[in-house]
Write a protein that holds these residues in place. Structure first.
Motif, PDB file in Angstrom:
ATOM      1  N   ALA A   1       0.838  -1.210   0.000  1.00  0.00           N
ATOM      2  CA  ALA A   1       0.000   0.000   0.000  1.00  0.00           C
ATOM      3  C   ALA A   1       0.867   1.252   0.000  1.00  0.00           C
ATOM      4  CB  ALA A   1      -0.940  -0.021   1.198  1.00  0.00           C
ATOM      5  N   ALA A   2       1.924   1.259   0.790  1.00  0.00           N
ATOM      6  CA  ALA A   2       2.834   2.414   0.817  1.00  0.00           C
ATOM      7  C   ALA A   2       3.515   2.595  -0.535  1.00  0.00           C
ATOM      8  CB  ALA A   2       3.875   2.235   1.924  1.00  0.00           C
ATOM      9  N   MET A   3       3.869   1.484  -1.175  1.00  0.00           N
ATOM     10  CA  MET A   3       4.484   1.562  -2.505  1.00  0.00           C
ATOM     11  C   MET A   3       3.505   2.145  -3.516  1.00  0.00           C
ATOM     12  SD  MET A   3       6.486  -2.097  -2.470  1.00  0.00           S
ATOM     13  CE  MET A   3       7.197  -1.960  -4.103  1.00  0.00           C
TER      14      MET A   3
ATOM     15  N   ASP B   1       5.501  14.679 -18.046  1.00  0.00           N
ATOM     16  CA  ASP B   1       6.304  15.592 -17.236  1.00  0.00           C
ATOM     17  C   ASP B   1       7.707  15.033 -17.002  1.00  0.00           C
ATOM     18  OD1 ASP B   1       3.999  17.129 -16.972  1.00  0.00           O
ATOM     19  OD2 ASP B   1       3.500  16.299 -14.999  1.00  0.00           O
ATOM     20  N   ARG B   2       8.651  15.931 -16.760  1.00  0.00           N
ATOM     21  CA  ARG B   2       9.987  15.531 -16.308  1.00  0.00           C
ATOM     22  C   ARG B   2       9.849  15.310 -14.804  1.00  0.00           C
ATOM     23  NH1 ARG B   2      15.308  16.040 -18.105  1.00  0.00           N
ATOM     24  NH2 ARG B   2      16.809  16.305 -16.413  1.00  0.00           N
ATOM     25  N   VAL B   3      10.188  14.119 -14.345  1.00  0.00           N
ATOM     26  CA  VAL B   3       9.942  13.736 -12.959  1.00  0.00           C
ATOM     27  C   VAL B   3      11.256  13.492 -12.227  1.00  0.00           C
ATOM     28  CG1 VAL B   3       8.900  11.999 -11.459  1.00  0.00           C
ATOM     29  CG2 VAL B   3       7.707  12.733 -13.534  1.00  0.00           C
ATOM     30  N   THR B   4      11.371  14.152 -11.094  1.00  0.00           N
ATOM     31  CA  THR B   4      12.454  13.900 -10.157  1.00  0.00           C
ATOM     32  C   THR B   4      11.804  13.510  -8.853  1.00  0.00           C
ATOM     33  OG1 THR B   4      13.926  15.458 -11.260  1.00  0.00           O
ATOM     34  CG2 THR B   4      14.441  14.900  -8.961  1.00  0.00           C
ATOM     35  N   HIS B   5      12.203  12.369  -8.329  1.00  0.00           N
ATOM     36  CA  HIS B   5      11.557  11.849  -7.120  1.00  0.00           C
ATOM     37  C   HIS B   5      12.552  11.023  -6.325  1.00  0.00           C
ATOM     38  CE1 HIS B   5       8.345  10.088  -4.660  1.00  0.00           C
ATOM     39  NE2 HIS B   5       9.003   8.942  -4.798  1.00  0.00           N
ATOM     40  N   GLN B   6      12.625  11.269  -5.029  1.00  0.00           N
ATOM     41  CA  GLN B   6      13.427  10.470  -4.108  1.00  0.00           C
ATOM     42  C   GLN B   6      12.501  10.040  -2.983  1.00  0.00           C
ATOM     43  OE1 GLN B   6      16.696   9.778  -4.642  1.00  0.00           O
ATOM     44  NE2 GLN B   6      16.657  11.006  -6.505  1.00  0.00           N
ATOM     45  N   GLY B   7      12.100   8.788  -2.975  1.00  0.00           N
ATOM     46  CA  GLY B   7      11.179   8.316  -1.951  1.00  0.00           C
ATOM     47  C   GLY B   7      11.674   7.067  -1.267  1.00  0.00           C
ATOM     48  N   ALA B   8      10.859   6.540  -0.403  1.00  0.00           N
ATOM     49  CA  ALA B   8      11.211   5.337   0.346  1.00  0.00           C
ATOM     50  C   ALA B   8      11.299   4.108  -0.561  1.00  0.00           C
ATOM     51  CB  ALA B   8      10.180   5.107   1.443  1.00  0.00           C
ATOM     52  N   HIS B   9      10.517   4.100  -1.644  1.00  0.00           N
ATOM     53  CA  HIS B   9      10.455   2.918  -2.502  1.00  0.00           C
ATOM     54  C   HIS B   9      10.923   3.157  -3.936  1.00  0.00           C
ATOM     55  CE1 HIS B   9       8.285   0.901   0.689  1.00  0.00           C
ATOM     56  NE2 HIS B   9       7.535   1.966   0.785  1.00  0.00           N
ATOM     57  N   TYR B  10      10.868   4.399  -4.395  1.00  0.00           N
ATOM     58  CA  TYR B  10      11.182   4.686  -5.797  1.00  0.00           C
ATOM     59  C   TYR B  10      12.084   5.900  -5.916  1.00  0.00           C
ATOM     60  CZ  TYR B  10       7.130   1.672  -6.283  1.00  0.00           C
ATOM     61  OH  TYR B  10       6.257   0.628  -6.169  1.00  0.00           O
ATOM     62  N   ARG B  11      12.861   5.905  -6.992  1.00  0.00           N
ATOM     63  CA  ARG B  11      13.729   7.040  -7.287  1.00  0.00           C
ATOM     64  C   ARG B  11      13.679   7.298  -8.786  1.00  0.00           C
ATOM     65  NH1 ARG B  11      20.062   6.538  -7.006  1.00  0.00           N
ATOM     66  NH2 ARG B  11      20.113   7.315  -9.103  1.00  0.00           N
ATOM     67  N   ALA B  12      13.527   8.557  -9.157  1.00  0.00           N
ATOM     68  CA  ALA B  12      13.569   8.970 -10.563  1.00  0.00           C
ATOM     69  C   ALA B  12      14.376  10.255 -10.636  1.00  0.00           C
ATOM     70  CB  ALA B  12      12.158   9.194 -11.101  1.00  0.00           C
ATOM     71  N   ASP B  13      15.392  10.263 -11.459  1.00  0.00           N
ATOM     72  CA  ASP B  13      16.271  11.423 -11.578  1.00  0.00           C
ATOM     73  C   ASP B  13      16.056  12.113 -12.914  1.00  0.00           C
ATOM     74  OD1 ASP B  13      17.529  10.995  -9.079  1.00  0.00           O
ATOM     75  OD2 ASP B  13      18.826   9.469  -9.966  1.00  0.00           O
ATOM     76  N   GLY B  14      15.093  13.039 -12.964  1.00  0.00           N
ATOM     77  CA  GLY B  14      14.840  13.798 -14.177  1.00  0.00           C
ATOM     78  C   GLY B  14      14.376  12.937 -15.342  1.00  0.00           C
ATOM     79  N   VAL B  15      13.479  12.000 -15.076  1.00  0.00           N
ATOM     80  CA  VAL B  15      13.004  11.059 -16.082  1.00  0.00           C
ATOM     81  C   VAL B  15      11.783  11.618 -16.812  1.00  0.00           C
ATOM     82  CG1 VAL B  15      12.053   8.747 -16.427  1.00  0.00           C
ATOM     83  CG2 VAL B  15      13.831   9.119 -14.711  1.00  0.00           C
ATOM     84  N   THR B  16      11.760  11.455 -18.123  1.00  0.00           N
ATOM     85  CA  THR B  16      10.603  11.809 -18.940  1.00  0.00           C
ATOM     86  C   THR B  16      10.306  10.637 -19.860  1.00  0.00           C
ATOM     87  OG1 THR B  16      11.312  14.119 -18.957  1.00  0.00           O
ATOM     88  CG2 THR B  16       9.650  13.489 -20.572  1.00  0.00           C
ATOM     89  N   LEU B  17       9.061  10.197 -19.881  1.00  0.00           N
ATOM     90  CA  LEU B  17       8.686   9.125 -20.799  1.00  0.00           C
ATOM     91  C   LEU B  17       8.481   9.712 -22.197  1.00  0.00           C
ATOM     92  CD1 LEU B  17       6.116   6.939 -18.818  1.00  0.00           C
ATOM     93  CD2 LEU B  17       8.554   6.558 -19.154  1.00  0.00           C
ATOM     94  N   ARG B  18       9.045   9.036 -23.181  1.00  0.00           N
ATOM     95  CA  ARG B  18       8.891   9.442 -24.570  1.00  0.00           C
ATOM     96  C   ARG B  18       8.470   8.243 -25.379  1.00  0.00           C
ATOM     97  NH1 ARG B  18       7.943  13.945 -23.374  1.00  0.00           N
ATOM     98  NH2 ARG B  18       9.482  15.544 -23.105  1.00  0.00           N
ATOM     99  N   PRO B  19       7.634   8.406 -26.367  1.00  0.00           N
ATOM    100  CA  PRO B  19       7.077   9.667 -26.839  1.00  0.00           C
ATOM    101  C   PRO B  19       6.018  10.207 -25.864  1.00  0.00           C
ATOM    102  CG  PRO B  19       6.100   7.856 -28.049  1.00  0.00           C
ATOM    103  CD  PRO B  19       7.151   7.256 -27.158  1.00  0.00           C
TER     104      PRO B  19
END
Length: 191
Positions: A36-38, A53-71
């Motif tokens: 549930a937390a995930m 969107d360009r996503v930057t996220h540092q969390g307990a379960h996930y990390r994204a460093d300036g990621v953008t999905l393309r197309p």
């Protein structure tokens, strides 16, 4: 999938069934509170990514460093995200309010399937915010079982669900014989 379907894709998320043998077999987390937390953390991350969107996220379960999905997605503002879950779990409403829709079911503590009643759908819709973040109404996708053999009874039930606020009906097609599955799909939706 959004591009392959010409903008008709929807992503559904949920905690999942921790009793599903496949969860543990692939090394996935089986503790329901952790799952549930995930989901809670991942939902905002997913919504941002599916919106291009360009996503930057540092969390307990996930990390994204300036990621953008393309197309970029075909749909605007993003590929819709529906949250599935038991109406017995109040968290499903909280999560759905952060997304675009809900795929509700009930009776998680039994092996029996039970349809949502029109009154239950009405109460569910009333518990959601009036509109989602983009100003559109929430999708409420009800179903999950095979179609009744009596099409008149099924149509009457679906009309009652629609009047109560349901926007989609999901029919379960059991995996099995390919020809039977194709025939069920070719039959198309009730209209």
């Amino acid at each position: 999938m959004d591009h392959l379907s010409a903008g008709r894709a929807t992503v559904a998320v949920g905690v999942g069934d921790p009793k599903d043998r496949g969860v543990a077999a692939f090394g996935e987390q089986t503790d329901l509170k952790t799952r549930a937390a995930m989901l809670d953390e991942g939902l905002d991350l997913l919504v941002g990514l599916l919106g291009g969107d360009r996503v930057t996220h540092q969390g307990a379960h996930y990390r994204a460093d300036g990621v953008t999905l393309r197309p970029a997605p075909v749909q605007a503002p993003r590929v819709p995200v529906w949250v599935g879950g038991s109406t017995q779990a109040k968290a499903v409403l909280r999560r759905a309010a952060r997304a675009d829709g809900i795929v509700p079911y009930k009776l998680t503590d039994t092996d029996e399937w039970a349809d949502l009643t029109p009154d239950e759908v009405h109460d569910l819709v009333a518990a959601l915010p009036a509109t989602r973040a983009d100003g559109e109404p929430f999708d409420v996708a009800v179903g999950g079982r095979r179609r009744r053999p009596d099409e008149r009874a099924e149509r009457a039930y679906l009309a009652e669900l629609a009047a109560a606020g349901a926007t989609w009906w999901l029919e379960f097609i059991k995996a099995g014989d390919p020809e039977s599955m194709r025939a069920a799909v070719a039959r198309g939706p009730l209209r």
